[in-house]
Design a protein around this motif. Structure first.
Motif, PDB file in Angstrom:
ATOM      1  N   THR A   9       0.726  -1.242   0.045  1.00 43.52           N
ATOM      2  CA  THR A   9      -0.038   0.005   0.133  1.00 43.52           C
ATOM      3  C   THR A   9       0.948   1.251  -0.014  1.00 43.52           C
ATOM      4  OG1 THR A   9      -1.845  -1.154   1.159  1.00 43.52           O
ATOM      5  CG2 THR A   9      -1.688   1.232   1.213  1.00 43.52           C
ATOM      6  N   ILE A  11       1.469   4.911   0.732  1.00 42.21           N
ATOM      7  CA  ILE A  11       1.235   5.944   1.567  1.00 42.21           C
ATOM      8  C   ILE A  11       1.091   7.292   1.144  1.00 42.21           C
ATOM      9  CG2 ILE A  11       1.817   7.415   3.779  1.00 42.21           C
ATOM     10  CD1 ILE A  11       3.030   4.525   4.844  1.00 42.21           C
ATOM     11  N   THR A  12      -0.049   7.954   1.119  1.00 41.35           N
ATOM     12  CA  THR A  12      -0.185   9.416   0.553  1.00 41.35           C
ATOM     13  C   THR A  12      -0.220  10.467   1.448  1.00 41.35           C
ATOM     14  OG1 THR A  12      -2.463   9.369   0.213  1.00 41.35           O
ATOM     15  CG2 THR A  12      -1.311   8.206  -1.416  1.00 41.35           C
ATOM     16  N   VAL A  16      -4.087   6.843   4.059  1.00 46.36           N
ATOM     17  CA  VAL A  16      -4.571   5.632   3.567  1.00 46.36           C
ATOM     18  C   VAL A  16      -5.139   4.865   4.663  1.00 46.36           C
ATOM     19  CG1 VAL A  16      -2.908   5.839   1.522  1.00 46.36           C
ATOM     20  CG2 VAL A  16      -2.532   4.306   3.700  1.00 46.36           C
TER      21      VAL A  16
END
Length: 112
Positions: A9, A11-12, A16
């Motif tokens: 995944t 991360i932004t 998230v």
């Protein structure tokens, strides 16, 4: 059989949700994409009384000699965050060996 994939995944800045957890598969092991050493592996041990080892298989050699694999011990009931695994040592795909299904995995990466 092939290794069990652990999805990564990203991360932004907007945040998230937690990544899906993958249950440990000691028979087949696991693999996770190594994004230029920015992958963070989250390993949880659900055992109530036994520490479990996670072996990160190296893919590098120095002067024709294999670089030793890295083993991380995860105490019972705890979680470890493992990261900073350079591609030159662990490859573009990190191979993970375990001996217990008490372990579970998540993986995250940071954008460049």
């Amino acid at each position: 059989m092939p290794r069990v994939d652990i999805p990564v995944t990203t991360i932004t800045r907007d945040g998230v949700a937690g990544a899906a957890e993958v249950t440990g598969d000691p028979a087949n092991g696991h693999a996770v994409a190594n994004t230029s050493g920015r992958t963070v592996l989250v390993v949880s041990n659900s055992s109530v009384d036994t520490a479990q080892d996670v072996t990160l298989v190296t893919q590098a050699t120095v002067d024709g000699q294999d670089v030793a694999d890295r083993t991380v011990s995860v105490p019972f009931g705890e979680t470890r965050y493992i990261g900073g695994l350079p591609e030159g040592v662990y490859g573009r795909e990190i191979h993970i060996d375990i001996t217990s299904a008490d372990l579970s995995f998540q993986a995250f990466t940071f954008p460049r």
